[in-house]
Scaffold this active site. Sequence first.
Site, PDB file in Angstrom:
ATOM      1  N   HIS A   1       0.227   8.053 -54.232  1.00 15.43           N
ATOM      2  CA  HIS A   1       0.469   9.188 -55.216  1.00 15.43           C
ATOM      3  C   HIS A   1       0.035   8.919 -56.366  1.00 15.43           C
ATOM      4  CE1 HIS A   1       4.033   9.702 -52.068  1.00 15.43           C
ATOM      5  NE2 HIS A   1       2.847  10.290 -51.706  1.00 15.43           N
TER       6      HIS A   1
ATOM      7  N   CYS B   1     -14.728  20.443 -49.742  1.00 12.76           N
ATOM      8  CA  CYS B   1     -13.918  20.069 -50.977  1.00 12.76           C
ATOM      9  C   CYS B   1     -13.477  18.698 -50.972  1.00 12.76           C
ATOM     10  CB  CYS B   1     -12.811  20.999 -51.202  1.00 12.76           C
ATOM     11  SG  CYS B   1     -11.590  21.084 -49.723  1.00 12.76           S
TER      12      CYS B   1
HETATM   13  C1  PEP Z   1      -9.973  16.384 -47.535  1.00 14.02           C
HETATM   14  O1  PEP Z   1      -9.143  16.025 -46.386  1.00 14.02           O
HETATM   15  O2  PEP Z   1     -10.992  16.383 -47.837  1.00 14.02           O
HETATM   16  C2  PEP Z   1      -9.066  17.062 -48.435  1.00 14.02           C
HETATM   17  C3  PEP Z   1      -9.655  17.693 -49.474  1.00 14.02           C
HETATM   18  O3  PEP Z   1      -7.933  16.898 -48.463  1.00 14.02           O
HETATM   19  P1  PEP Z   1      -7.117  15.621 -48.918  1.00 14.02           P
HETATM   20  O4  PEP Z   1      -7.726  14.610 -49.407  1.00 14.02           O
HETATM   21  O5  PEP Z   1      -5.875  16.212 -49.875  1.00 14.02           O
HETATM   22  O6  PEP Z   1      -6.325  15.370 -47.639  1.00 14.02           O
END
Ligand code: PEP
Length: 746
Positions: free
Chosen positions: A363, A676
Amino acid sequence: MADGLESESRKLLGRLRDTMAEEAAGQERLDKITHLTADSMQTEVCSVYLFRDAETLELCATQGLNQEAVHQTRMKLGEGLVGRVARYGDVVNTADAPSERGFRYMPETGEEIYSSFLGVPIQRLGEKLGVLVVQSKDKREFTADDVYALEVVAMVLAEMAELGAFVGEGAALKALHTQAVLIRGGVGQEGTAMGHVWLHEPRVVVTNPVADDPEKESLRLREAVDHLRVSVDEMLAGASADAEQMQVLEAYRMFANSKGWMRRMEEDIARGLSAEAAVEKEQSQARARMSQVTDGYLRERLHDLDDLSNRLLRILTGQGRETGSEMPSDPVLIARNIGPAELLEYGRSLKGVVLEEGSVGSHAAIVARALAIPLIIHADRITNEALNGDQILVDGDQGIVHLRPDEQVVSAFRDKMAMQAKAQERYASIREADCITADGQHIHLHMNAGLMADLPSLDNSGAEGVGLFRTELQFLIRNQMPKRTELAALYKRVLDAAHGKRVVFRTLDIGSDKVLPYMKPQEEPNPALGWRAIRVALDRPGVMRMQLQALLRAAEGRPLTIMFPFIAQYSEYKMARNEVDKVLARETRLGHKVPERLEIGAMLETPSLAYAPQQFFDEVQFLSIGGNDLKQFFFAADRENERVRRRYDTLNVSFLTFLEGVVRRCEDSGTHLSFCGEDAGRPVEALCLAAMGIRNLSMRPASIGPVKSLLMRYNLNEIRQVIHEAGASGEQSVRNAVMTYLRENG
Ligand code: PEP
Ligand code: MG
């Protein structure tokens, strides 16, 4: 323990303290200590070996061995019996040293005539300083009391070293914490910073390791432990502590009531240590063990003991966290670990963060990313080495920390930062420009966010919108479940700050590495493959409904975009969508304004979704590839595991081919697609993703400039061709081919 031995030990410590108080050069003091110790232990030899550098020990003072060998005899860590003590931090006690495994005879010292050997480490709070040895001619096996007595002397020596007793003219030891140190850690968040150390937990300084009156010290210790016990009990009785804190407090209580712990400290006091020195001796030993223990649970308990010792030391010395020193204007925070809420409290005032532990997905790392502060994790020994106010350089790109660097390093670092600043200027100059590639393709760049602290970046970075708002951060930084009204107010502020730009709110993505402190932890064999994200939401829909309601209300009629994480199959999307419809109908019934336009999408984070039925692609309004998770499942390589994390390249032909397939399906069904994961923010990766046909990329705000700058210079069709040719030639990754193309056409 016999009273005679105790008083002998006290006498020796008293004399050691006197040498400390006398005006003398460092070498003289060390010589005196070896003399006093040999005399008290009734051995012919007492020697002090100190580290010259991390790998080399040097004989720095001796009573009994040849004086010419002082500062001449050196040995490597692990070499001979002395080297063995230094390496493993263990005691070596033998009546017949020459026949001992690893014995190495140093002819210049004249030690061949000594048979028995007792060596103990000189260490302070996990920092190895050297080895203290006594030897004698007779084949004598040293008793447990002898070992104990020598350990106590070693402890006082370590304290004296910390207080600078052995520096100065004829120095036997360079002053501690004054030399340049380079520490290699892991990258938590990229970026560079130059500043001065600010310790999250300032060190407690013990200025009085030796005490005359054991009864008084023992009473002080008991009072301090009682004080601690009461405060822990009070904290446990209070309902405010969260589950993790409760666990720590329970561990505290266990130690505070531990008879063995108390008994050992009482014995140290009986031998002449002050109460605080006794606590610190235990703490040093716990830290030494910590560096050798691999079992996670045991390590945690040793950490608890370490924290408890710190608290006890603060009570005994009266030194609080407030040391009176002022936070530097350019603070780089140093901590063993830090919680997200604490880090947020420091906020953007920090230039950088260096953690001894931490992890990429922790975190704290998420918060550091949101604040765009360079973060280094796994910086071994940093909390021991760094002192408040030390100059420090943080190279978050390489995962390197320079502590108290010399002028040359500082100047090279300054050059690097100046170059980066120049690049930033360049990025600023294209901030308002659309990201149009050399062959005229428009790539839309968005930013990832999760905290209010992120929002100013929406204007500063030139992002077209927020492509991923990680709503779980608001849940993770709290000690209890946030209320609907709180969330609605927060989401409203986010939409207000976005001034009509699109914000993709991802519903709560917890589980795996993201564990809410106030939710019962699940014991799962494979948390990353376990009960997480949408799976939790669908099984316990209460929280999701509350969150959806908060989002609908926050919109106040404005357009709203919602995305579900970790959808692995069509039915999960349908069920989640159904929840939205139900909440929407309820809001309408209640007379609340509903968004003028509602977009509902899903994250593609498991390969399975790429092969979902056509109906899914027709129905879902947009898809966003969560590259971080997708890559870990595609290659079956844990994104948190340093050993395997970097093994598979994003530009691996199989992965790019897979992504191309997703692009094609989305194109065929007219489904809006974005990417993303972290790779979207890496310029070369972003270029290849765009070349594969992904037109929307969402990344950390600081990456928008570098990504845009690269994309605007190149022709995506040509890059695509390079990728396909490299793939066809049997390459495993297209990286080399793409890099060569960029160099030749840059
Ligand atoms: C991912 O898995 O690429 C994502 C954007 O989500 P997180 O990194 O929050 O798991
Ligand atoms: Mg994910």
